[in-house]
Design a protein around this motif. Structure first.
Motif, PDB file in Angstrom:
ATOM      1  N   ALA A 153      10.985  58.418  25.243  1.00  0.00           N
ATOM      2  CA  ALA A 153      11.427  57.851  23.972  1.00  0.00           C
ATOM      3  C   ALA A 153      10.900  56.440  23.759  1.00  0.00           C
ATOM      4  CB  ALA A 153      12.953  57.864  23.905  1.00  0.00           C
ATOM      5  N   VAL A 154      10.876  55.629  24.812  1.00  0.00           N
ATOM      6  CA  VAL A 154      10.389  54.259  24.676  1.00  0.00           C
ATOM      7  C   VAL A 154       8.926  54.254  24.243  1.00  0.00           C
ATOM      8  CG1 VAL A 154       9.863  52.132  25.925  1.00  0.00           C
ATOM      9  CG2 VAL A 154      12.048  53.271  26.296  1.00  0.00           C
ATOM     10  N   GLN A 155       8.146  55.161  24.811  1.00  0.00           N
ATOM     11  CA  GLN A 155       6.738  55.252  24.444  1.00  0.00           C
ATOM     12  C   GLN A 155       6.578  55.717  23.001  1.00  0.00           C
ATOM     13  OE1 GLN A 155       4.334  57.361  27.272  1.00  0.00           O
ATOM     14  NE2 GLN A 155       2.669  57.667  25.822  1.00  0.00           N
ATOM     15  N   GLN A 156       7.397  56.684  22.584  1.00  0.00           N
ATOM     16  CA  GLN A 156       7.351  57.121  21.187  1.00  0.00           C
ATOM     17  C   GLN A 156       7.711  55.975  20.251  1.00  0.00           C
ATOM     18  OE1 GLN A 156       9.064  61.022  20.126  1.00  0.00           O
ATOM     19  NE2 GLN A 156       9.542  61.259  22.297  1.00  0.00           N
ATOM     20  N   MET A 157       8.750  55.228  20.626  1.00  0.00           N
ATOM     21  CA  MET A 157       9.178  54.096  19.803  1.00  0.00           C
ATOM     22  C   MET A 157       8.034  53.111  19.604  1.00  0.00           C
ATOM     23  SD  MET A 157      11.932  51.137  20.842  1.00  0.00           S
ATOM     24  CE  MET A 157      10.757  50.456  22.047  1.00  0.00           C
ATOM     25  N   LYS A 158       7.311  52.824  20.680  1.00  0.00           N
ATOM     26  CA  LYS A 158       6.267  51.801  20.610  1.00  0.00           C
ATOM     27  C   LYS A 158       5.038  52.260  19.832  1.00  0.00           C
ATOM     28  CE  LYS A 158       7.730  49.135  24.604  1.00  0.00           C
ATOM     29  NZ  LYS A 158       7.379  48.501  25.905  1.00  0.00           N
ATOM     30  N   SER A 159       5.011  53.538  19.481  1.00  0.00           N
ATOM     31  CA  SER A 159       3.924  54.021  18.630  1.00  0.00           C
ATOM     32  C   SER A 159       4.264  53.903  17.150  1.00  0.00           C
ATOM     33  CB  SER A 159       3.611  55.490  18.970  1.00  0.00           C
ATOM     34  OG  SER A 159       4.666  56.336  18.551  1.00  0.00           O
ATOM     35  N   LEU A 160       5.518  53.521  16.853  1.00  0.00           N
ATOM     36  CA  LEU A 160       5.958  53.392  15.460  1.00  0.00           C
ATOM     37  C   LEU A 160       5.576  52.033  14.888  1.00  0.00           C
ATOM     38  CD1 LEU A 160       9.575  54.863  15.804  1.00  0.00           C
ATOM     39  CD2 LEU A 160       7.507  56.050  15.039  1.00  0.00           C
ATOM     40  N   PRO A 161       5.554  51.910  13.560  1.00  0.00           N
ATOM     41  CA  PRO A 161       5.313  50.598  12.945  1.00  0.00           C
ATOM     42  C   PRO A 161       6.355  49.591  13.414  1.00  0.00           C
ATOM     43  CG  PRO A 161       5.204  52.348  11.299  1.00  0.00           C
ATOM     44  CD  PRO A 161       5.714  52.978  12.551  1.00  0.00           C
ATOM     45  N   TYR A 205      10.630  44.072  16.252  1.00  0.00           N
ATOM     46  CA  TYR A 205      11.629  44.939  15.638  1.00  0.00           C
ATOM     47  C   TYR A 205      10.989  46.245  15.164  1.00  0.00           C
ATOM     48  CZ  TYR A 205      15.335  41.384  15.359  1.00  0.00           C
ATOM     49  OH  TYR A 205      16.319  40.467  15.644  1.00  0.00           O
ATOM     50  N   TYR A 206      11.826  47.306  15.120  1.00  0.00           N
ATOM     51  CA  TYR A 206      11.405  48.613  14.628  1.00  0.00           C
ATOM     52  C   TYR A 206      12.347  49.068  13.518  1.00  0.00           C
ATOM     53  CZ  TYR A 206       8.454  48.755  18.761  1.00  0.00           C
ATOM     54  OH  TYR A 206       7.521  48.455  19.722  1.00  0.00           O
ATOM     55  N   PRO A 207      11.808  49.704  12.469  1.00  0.00           N
ATOM     56  CA  PRO A 207      12.653  50.113  11.335  1.00  0.00           C
ATOM     57  C   PRO A 207      13.478  51.355  11.651  1.00  0.00           C
ATOM     58  CG  PRO A 207      10.376  50.760  10.949  1.00  0.00           C
ATOM     59  CD  PRO A 207      10.380  49.980  12.233  1.00  0.00           C
ATOM     60  N   THR A 210      14.547  53.699   9.630  1.00  0.00           N
ATOM     61  CA  THR A 210      14.066  54.896   8.946  1.00  0.00           C
ATOM     62  C   THR A 210      13.061  55.664   9.795  1.00  0.00           C
ATOM     63  OG1 THR A 210      14.416  53.910   6.760  1.00  0.00           O
ATOM     64  CG2 THR A 210      12.883  55.764   6.889  1.00  0.00           C
ATOM     65  N   ASN A 211      12.116  54.960  10.395  1.00  0.00           N
ATOM     66  CA  ASN A 211      11.103  55.622  11.220  1.00  0.00           C
ATOM     67  C   ASN A 211      11.684  56.165  12.517  1.00  0.00           C
ATOM     68  OD1 ASN A 211       9.272  55.002   9.271  1.00  0.00           O
ATOM     69  ND2 ASN A 211       8.138  53.486  10.443  1.00  0.00           N
ATOM     70  N   LEU A 212      12.672  55.477  13.066  1.00  0.00           N
ATOM     71  CA  LEU A 212      13.328  55.963  14.284  1.00  0.00           C
ATOM     72  C   LEU A 212      14.035  57.289  14.017  1.00  0.00           C
ATOM     73  CD1 LEU A 212      14.840  52.574  15.482  1.00  0.00           C
ATOM     74  CD2 LEU A 212      13.055  53.858  16.673  1.00  0.00           C
ATOM     75  N   VAL A 213      14.657  57.389  12.835  1.00  0.00           N
ATOM     76  CA  VAL A 213      15.341  58.627  12.459  1.00  0.00           C
ATOM     77  C   VAL A 213      14.329  59.737  12.172  1.00  0.00           C
ATOM     78  CG1 VAL A 213      16.811  59.709  10.722  1.00  0.00           C
ATOM     79  CG2 VAL A 213      17.382  57.438  11.598  1.00  0.00           C
ATOM     80  N   GLN A 214      13.288  59.410  11.414  1.00  0.00           N
ATOM     81  CA  GLN A 214      12.272  60.410  11.077  1.00  0.00           C
ATOM     82  C   GLN A 214      11.578  60.955  12.320  1.00  0.00           C
ATOM     83  OE1 GLN A 214       9.795  58.284   8.277  1.00  0.00           O
ATOM     84  NE2 GLN A 214      11.102  58.817   6.521  1.00  0.00           N
ATOM     85  N   SER A 215      11.445  60.121  13.335  1.00  0.00           N
ATOM     86  CA  SER A 215      10.829  60.543  14.598  1.00  0.00           C
ATOM     87  C   SER A 215      11.809  61.277  15.504  1.00  0.00           C
ATOM     88  CB  SER A 215      10.271  59.321  15.337  1.00  0.00           C
ATOM     89  OG  SER A 215       9.296  58.663  14.560  1.00  0.00           O
ATOM     90  N   LYS A 216      13.040  61.418  15.033  1.00  0.00           N
ATOM     91  CA  LYS A 216      14.100  62.127  15.765  1.00  0.00           C
ATOM     92  C   LYS A 216      14.444  61.463  17.095  1.00  0.00           C
ATOM     93  CE  LYS A 216      13.094  66.558  13.559  1.00  0.00           C
ATOM     94  NZ  LYS A 216      12.792  68.004  13.728  1.00  0.00           N
ATOM     95  N   LEU A 217      14.203  60.161  17.167  1.00  0.00           N
ATOM     96  CA  LEU A 217      14.600  59.410  18.359  1.00  0.00           C
ATOM     97  C   LEU A 217      16.088  59.087  18.323  1.00  0.00           C
ATOM     98  CD1 LEU A 217      11.587  56.956  18.724  1.00  0.00           C
ATOM     99  CD2 LEU A 217      12.151  58.892  20.193  1.00  0.00           C
ATOM    100  N   VAL A 218      16.645  58.951  17.116  1.00  0.00           N
ATOM    101  CA  VAL A 218      18.063  58.659  16.958  1.00  0.00           C
ATOM    102  C   VAL A 218      18.605  59.454  15.779  1.00  0.00           C
ATOM    103  CG1 VAL A 218      17.738  56.294  17.815  1.00  0.00           C
ATOM    104  CG2 VAL A 218      17.785  56.708  15.348  1.00  0.00           C
ATOM    105  N   LEU A 260      15.812  47.147  14.156  1.00  0.00           N
ATOM    106  CA  LEU A 260      16.478  46.961  15.438  1.00  0.00           C
ATOM    107  C   LEU A 260      15.484  46.396  16.452  1.00  0.00           C
ATOM    108  CD1 LEU A 260      17.858  49.542  13.949  1.00  0.00           C
ATOM    109  CD2 LEU A 260      19.077  49.751  16.089  1.00  0.00           C
ATOM    110  N   SER A 261      15.972  45.529  17.312  1.00  0.00           N
ATOM    111  CA  SER A 261      15.081  44.840  18.242  1.00  0.00           C
ATOM    112  C   SER A 261      14.591  45.775  19.341  1.00  0.00           C
ATOM    113  CB  SER A 261      15.788  43.639  18.873  1.00  0.00           C
ATOM    114  OG  SER A 261      16.769  44.052  19.805  1.00  0.00           O
ATOM    115  N   GLU A 262      13.409  45.475  19.839  1.00  0.00           N
ATOM    116  CA  GLU A 262      12.793  46.279  20.885  1.00  0.00           C
ATOM    117  C   GLU A 262      13.644  46.302  22.156  1.00  0.00           C
ATOM    118  OE1 GLU A 262       8.322  46.651  21.741  1.00  0.00           O
ATOM    119  OE2 GLU A 262       8.993  45.078  23.132  1.00  0.00           O
ATOM    120  N   SER A 263      14.168  45.148  22.557  1.00  0.00           N
ATOM    121  CA  SER A 263      14.940  45.097  23.802  1.00  0.00           C
ATOM    122  C   SER A 263      16.229  45.921  23.694  1.00  0.00           C
ATOM    123  CB  SER A 263      15.265  43.652  24.186  1.00  0.00           C
ATOM    124  OG  SER A 263      16.048  43.035  23.184  1.00  0.00           O
ATOM    125  N   PHE A 264      16.873  45.898  22.530  1.00  0.00           N
ATOM    126  CA  PHE A 264      18.064  46.726  22.344  1.00  0.00           C
ATOM    127  C   PHE A 264      17.710  48.204  22.448  1.00  0.00           C
ATOM    128  CE2 PHE A 264      20.453  49.359  19.278  1.00  0.00           C
ATOM    129  CZ  PHE A 264      21.683  49.371  19.916  1.00  0.00           C
TER     130      PHE A 264
END
Length: 369
Positions: free
Chosen positions: A59-67, A76-78, A80-88, A140-144
């Motif tokens: 999941a962390v690797q997927q997150m880091k591929s997002l805008p 920070y990561y948006p 909307t993209n986290l939800v669309q990627s089904k990470l959360v 949301l912040s990367e570290s969180f």
């Protein structure tokens, strides 16, 4: 006549398989060759971050591929993209500044620009950057997020969170009074007197809302309170927030915040309500109890987020920060406001009558007649 060409093709294929590096075998997985030997090699060789079909990328690797973007020096990561990627999975309300996340059955709640988050009913400091609202989305912040996707081994369990909430909801007033009897009064010598306006649930017309905690004013607790009156921890616990750098609002700034209630069904948005609480200290106590000590005039300078604290330890002084009197800079309206949560819920939520609330509070802090 066709056999020589078949032999030639077989020889060429053999040469290709011998000469190609194993990291380039992955394309063979697209074809059914009647054997799993080639696809096995492709799993065991090459870039470990690339997985075969049926195996998820971390999941962390997927997150880091997002805008992403830096805000105040923090990545920070948006949402909307986290939800669309089904990470959360998420529910959010922009006007109220609240986001609720579900990740691997764990439940999180964040409030915009508030440096604390709740995970499975327990509150933690949000040290890697507050949740923000930028470009019409929550960020949301990367570290969180790294902590969310790689939780520590000592984190709360989602099942126990559900069980604790169910247990709390089944308690009558006597049982709740017993459950919370481990706490002590935050102001030495004080006791609670019947004062309906100081109770949770009392109306607050100036902000079109209700009172969310318990007030400790001079007339209602039996001892005088001033800006020199110490506030003490209810019980042992961990500091999850301490506002050393709070800056008082002006009256126009405060009135503008309260006016926002008119666009939110008569309720002040949660992130703005946080500002009118003034200078605060938040302590996560045992039994799922979070206490917010509000409107302080000062905090103990040595307090730090993450510090363990004992029952009765000094945390700050009573004040009026965040109130209309605080904005005016006077010494009126001085009191301690105390919020109490149990596993993320108001402790008084299930007790509609004044008698039930008084029974619990008198057991916790004693009765002043």
């Amino acid at each position: 006549m066709k056999r020589p060409s078949i032999y030639v093709a077989a020889v060429l294929l053999t040469i290709i398989l011998v000469l190609l590096p194993t990291s380039n075998y992955a394309w063979l997985g697209k074809f059914d060759l009647g054997s799993n030997s080639s696809t096995t090699k492709s799993t065991e060789s090459g870039d470990s971050s690339k997985k075969n079909e049926g195996t998820s990328i971390p999941a962390v690797q997927q997150m880091k591929s997002l805008p992403s973007k830096k805000i105040s020096g923090i990545m920070y990561y948006p949402l909307t993209n986290l939800v669309q990627s089904k990470l959360v999975q998420a529910k959010s309300k922009e006007v109220d500044g609240v986001v609720e996340l579900t990740v691997n059955q764990d439940f999180y709640q964040l409030v915009r620009n508030v440096p604390v988050y709740m995970r499975n009913g327990i509150y933690h400091p949000l040290t890697g950057g507050d949740m923000r609202w930028e470009a019409k989305d929550f960020w949301l912040s990367e570290s969180f997020l790294e902590g969310v996707f790689q939780p520590s081994s000592d984190s709360s369990d989602a099942n126990s969170y559900a069980q604790n909430k169910e247990k709390i909801l089944k308690m009558n007033a006597d049982q709740m009074a017993e459950y919370l009897s481990f706490v002590q009064t935050p102001i030495k010598g004080s006791k609670m007197k019947k004062s309906d306006s100081s109770l949770p649930g009392a109306p607050r017309t100036y902000r079109n809302g209700i009172h969310e905690g318990v007030d400790f004013y001079t007339p209602t607790i039996g001892v005088p309170v001033t800006k020199n009156t110490p506030v003490h921890s209810l019980a042992e616990g961990v500091i999850v927030r301490v506002d050393h750098d709070y800056k008082e609002m002006s009256t126009p700034e405060r009135e503008k915040i309260l006016a926002e209630a008119t666009t939110n069904n008569g309720q002040t948005p949660q992130d703005l309500l946080d500002r009118v609480r003034g200078r605060t200290v938040w302590i996560q106590h045992s039994n799922g109890l979070l206490a917010r000590y509000i409107h302080l005039s000062q905090t103990e300078p040595k307090l730090r987020v993450g510090d363990k604290i004992k029952a009765g330890d000094y945390i700050g002084n009573v004040g009026n920060s965040g109130t209309s009197d605080g904005a005016k800079g006077n010494n009126e309206g001085i009191h301690l406001h105390l919020d109490l949560f149990l596993y993320g819920e108001w402790f008084w939520k299930q007790y509609p009558t004044l008698e039930e609330k008084y029974k619990i509070l008198f057991r916790m802090f004693g009765q002043y007649r």
